[in-house]
Design a protein around this motif. Structure first.
Motif, PDB file in Angstrom:
ATOM      1  N   ALA A   3       0.591  -1.587  -0.056  1.00  0.00           N
ATOM      2  CA  ALA A   3       0.293  -0.158   0.344  1.00  0.00           C
ATOM      3  C   ALA A   3       0.947   1.419  -0.006  1.00  0.00           C
ATOM      4  O   ALA A   3       2.083   1.587   0.258  1.00  0.00           O
ATOM      5  CB  ALA A   3      -1.221   0.048   0.974  1.00  0.00           C
ATOM      6  N   THR A   4       0.539   2.168  -0.407  1.00  0.00           N
ATOM      7  CA  THR A   4       0.649   3.608  -0.785  1.00  0.00           C
ATOM      8  C   THR A   4       0.063   4.646   0.186  1.00  0.00           C
ATOM      9  O   THR A   4      -0.762   4.533   0.356  1.00  0.00           O
ATOM     10  CB  THR A   4       0.720   4.608  -1.621  1.00  0.00           C
ATOM     11  N   SER A   5       0.915   5.806   0.985  1.00  0.00           N
ATOM     12  CA  SER A   5       0.785   6.703   1.735  1.00  0.00           C
ATOM     13  C   SER A   5      -0.196   7.461   1.052  1.00  0.00           C
ATOM     14  O   SER A   5      -0.032   8.515  -0.252  1.00  0.00           O
ATOM     15  CB  SER A   5       1.268   7.098   2.998  1.00  0.00           C
ATOM     16  N   TRP A   6      -0.958   8.235   1.392  1.00  0.00           N
ATOM     17  CA  TRP A   6      -2.032   9.759   1.116  1.00  0.00           C
ATOM     18  C   TRP A   6      -1.132  10.848   1.549  1.00  0.00           C
ATOM     19  O   TRP A   6      -0.901  12.214   0.853  1.00  0.00           O
ATOM     20  CB  TRP A   6      -3.737   9.583   1.486  1.00  0.00           C
ATOM     21  N   VAL A   7      -0.360  10.876   2.616  1.00  0.00           N
ATOM     22  CA  VAL A   7       0.466  11.392   2.540  1.00  0.00           C
ATOM     23  C   VAL A   7       1.492  11.562   1.867  1.00  0.00           C
ATOM     24  O   VAL A   7       2.142  11.071   1.320  1.00  0.00           O
ATOM     25  CB  VAL A   7       1.332  11.228   3.908  1.00  0.00           C
ATOM     26  N   GLU A   8       1.728  12.874   0.861  1.00  0.00           N
ATOM     27  CA  GLU A   8       1.687  13.457  -0.229  1.00  0.00           C
ATOM     28  C   GLU A   8       3.999  13.388   0.208  1.00  0.00           C
ATOM     29  O   GLU A   8       4.408  14.015   0.781  1.00  0.00           O
ATOM     30  CB  GLU A   8       2.416  15.331  -0.636  1.00  0.00           C
ATOM     31  N   GLY A   9       4.384  12.834  -0.871  1.00  0.00           N
ATOM     32  CA  GLY A   9       5.758  12.276  -1.161  1.00  0.00           C
ATOM     33  C   GLY A   9       6.362  11.818  -0.013  1.00  0.00           C
ATOM     34  O   GLY A   9       7.305  11.042  -0.031  1.00  0.00           O
ATOM     35  N   ALA A  10       5.335  10.738   0.905  1.00  0.00           N
ATOM     36  CA  ALA A  10       5.865  10.020   1.636  1.00  0.00           C
ATOM     37  C   ALA A  10       6.462   8.259   0.656  1.00  0.00           C
ATOM     38  O   ALA A  10       7.454   7.574   1.400  1.00  0.00           O
ATOM     39  CB  ALA A  10       4.632   9.647   2.568  1.00  0.00           C
ATOM     40  N   ILE A  39       5.892   9.571   9.015  1.00  0.00           N
ATOM     41  CA  ILE A  39       5.434   9.399   7.330  1.00  0.00           C
ATOM     42  C   ILE A  39       6.134  10.518   6.344  1.00  0.00           C
ATOM     43  O   ILE A  39       5.960  11.770   6.516  1.00  0.00           O
ATOM     44  CB  ILE A  39       4.469   8.826   7.888  1.00  0.00           C
ATOM     45  N   GLY A  40       7.101   9.829   5.978  1.00  0.00           N
ATOM     46  CA  GLY A  40       7.246  11.206   4.740  1.00  0.00           C
ATOM     47  C   GLY A  40       8.253  12.176   5.508  1.00  0.00           C
ATOM     48  O   GLY A  40       9.316  11.992   6.803  1.00  0.00           O
ATOM     49  N   SER A  91      -2.814   5.103   5.036  1.00  0.00           N
ATOM     50  CA  SER A  91      -3.243   4.733   3.343  1.00  0.00           C
ATOM     51  C   SER A  91      -4.708   5.124   2.933  1.00  0.00           C
ATOM     52  O   SER A  91      -4.750   5.306   1.650  1.00  0.00           O
ATOM     53  CB  SER A  91      -2.725   3.168   3.183  1.00  0.00           C
ATOM     54  N   ASP A  92      -5.267   5.352   3.660  1.00  0.00           N
ATOM     55  CA  ASP A  92      -6.721   4.715   3.500  1.00  0.00           C
ATOM     56  C   ASP A  92      -7.660   6.800   2.992  1.00  0.00           C
ATOM     57  O   ASP A  92      -7.205   7.589   4.765  1.00  0.00           O
ATOM     58  CB  ASP A  92      -7.950   4.171   4.106  1.00  0.00           C
ATOM     59  N   PRO A  93      -7.016   6.792   1.586  1.00  0.00           N
ATOM     60  CA  PRO A  93      -7.360   9.201   1.828  1.00  0.00           C
ATOM     61  C   PRO A  93      -9.033   9.024   2.840  1.00  0.00           C
ATOM     62  O   PRO A  93      -9.425  10.572   2.664  1.00  0.00           O
ATOM     63  CB  PRO A  93      -7.787   8.495   0.366  1.00  0.00           C
TER      64      PRO A  93
END
Length: 407
Positions: A3-10, A39-40, A91-93
């Motif tokens: 999974a990827t994070s919704w935190v920009e640039g993480a 996180i990021g 990860s969940d927006p």
């Protein structure tokens, strides 16, 4: 795919969703230390998250502490549950609007010692480091002493002088023997570093209860980078017959971020074959090392890249030996690997080895020559590890600057 994070640039990045290291931070608006997760380039405030109903009731009090200790003591079920929940919420927006308000820019966070250190033990687990020192100190004898391949050699350090990354290091003073014979007192003239990996104990044990190597992950929460600063001239005079004392106890620096073992799952790799086979209590059903690549920078110049995967004694064996006599574990115990060194000159994790006893100085900074540390010098140790799906996990760096000795 992970999974990827919704935190920009993480993602991708050294502090992506596959990592999620823990630390303790404060801000100018709220100077009270509290637990955060990186996180990021942001820090998630777990105290604020625990104020609501996000975590289970029995877990929430741990995040109202000013250190990681209460959480560490909860053990693997809590560690895994919280990691799962944090992965989901980051990860969940759908959680973005609520959680974004709890994020602090990392460059606005003032970092603190992440856990209260109960005991500190330092090992001597690299065959290459031990061999190099043997050749330097005993050129006419076998470099490894007879016991070295039978047990993880270590010494008990001083927990009270373990300091967080960025804390200035005052040059220590003590006794030293001069080349022409007299003993004198003064500031160390051969101040050194040791690039190491430390392991943080979460779950303690009762006195008299050994921990086998296969129970490593039931007690150890995670890893942190360590610089075990060393005054080689003080150490050389004092260490016979009882080992390091003042040459080590003045300061040991640790990184701000503790990387959970679960974040290093993809970094597990085969450990070196041991010959002779160790005694039963040191034998591992699942023998593995961690493929960590360390980097040592001296005044901004990278001077070494020590590989952790080649360490002869594994973290699990170190823990087993530490407790085999019945010594108890306590939450917040820290044990470190000893200097990480590889077979090549550019992989030596101490300046004693790198400059071969000071006889082969290196060039650092703006072309300056160095054999040992001078006042004003800064050393930074960083490390990376393989993550899932080709990602890279970056352990929190540890840095320190040398200040002059006190008058």
């Amino acid at each position: 795919m992970t999974a990827t994070s919704w935190v920009e640039g993480a993602d991708p990045g050294p502090y992506g969703l596959a990592h999620l290291p823990y630390g303790v931070f404060s801000t100018s608006k709220d100077p009270t230390p509290r637990i955060g997760v990186r996180i990021g380039d942001r820090v998630l405030d777990l105290r604020a998250l625990a104020t609501g109903t996000f975590f289970l009731p029995w877990i929430r009090p741990a995040f109202h502490d000013g250190s990681l200790n209460a959480f560490l003591a909860m053990g693997p079920p809590a560690w895994r549950l919280v990691r799962h929940q944090l992965t989901e919420v980051l990860s969940d927006p759908r959680h973005r609007d609520r959680i974004a308000t709890l994020l602090t820019p990392a460059d606005k966070a003032r970092m603190h010692l992440p856990f209260r250190v109960a005991d500190y033990v330092d090992f001597y687990a690299s065959e290459h480091h031990a061999t190099n020192l043997g050749r330097l100190f005993r050129p006419d004898a076998e470099p490894l002493l007879p016991n070295w391949k039978h047990l993880p050699v270590g010494y008990h350090g001083r927990a009270g002088t373990v300091v967080p990354s960025g804390t200035p290091v005052i040059r220590p003073r003590g006794q030293r023997k001069t080349p022409d014979g007299p003993v004198e007192f003064g500031p160390s003239a051969r101040l050194d570093i040791e690039a190491e990996v430390g392991f943080v104990v979460g779950v303690g044990t009762d006195l008299g209860t050994p921990v086998g190597p296969d129970d490593f992950a039931e007690h150890v929460f995670g890893a942190v980078l360590v610089n075990d600063w060393s005054a080689r001239d003080l150490q050389a005079w004092e260490y016979v017959p009882l080992g390091p004392f003042l040459g080590k106890s003045f300061a040991t620096s640790v990184g701000h971020w503790v990387t959970p073992l679960d974040a290093l799952a993809a970094a597990r790799t085969a450990a070196p074959v041991q010959d002779p086979a160790p005694l039963g209590y040191l034998q591992e059903a699942d023998r593995f090392a961690y493929d960590l690549s360390l980097s040592v920078r001296w005044n901004g110049t990278e001077v070494a890249r020590p590989p952790f995967a080649g360490m002869y004694w594994t973290p699990a064996q170190m823990l087993a030996h530490l407790t085999v006599n019945g010594a108890s574990l306590r939450t917040g115990d820290l044990y470190a690997s000893g200097t990480v060194s590889g077979p090549e000159p550019g992989q030596r994790g101490s300046f004693l080895e790198l400059t071969w006893g000071g006889r082969e100085p290196v060039t650092v900074g703006d072309g300056e020559s160095r054999a040992f540390l001078e006042d004003g010098d800064t050393v930074t140790i960083a490390a990376t590890a393989p993550g899932p799906d080709g990602e890279v996990v970056g352990l929190g760096e540890v840095t320190g600057t040398i200040l002059p000795a006190l008058d």
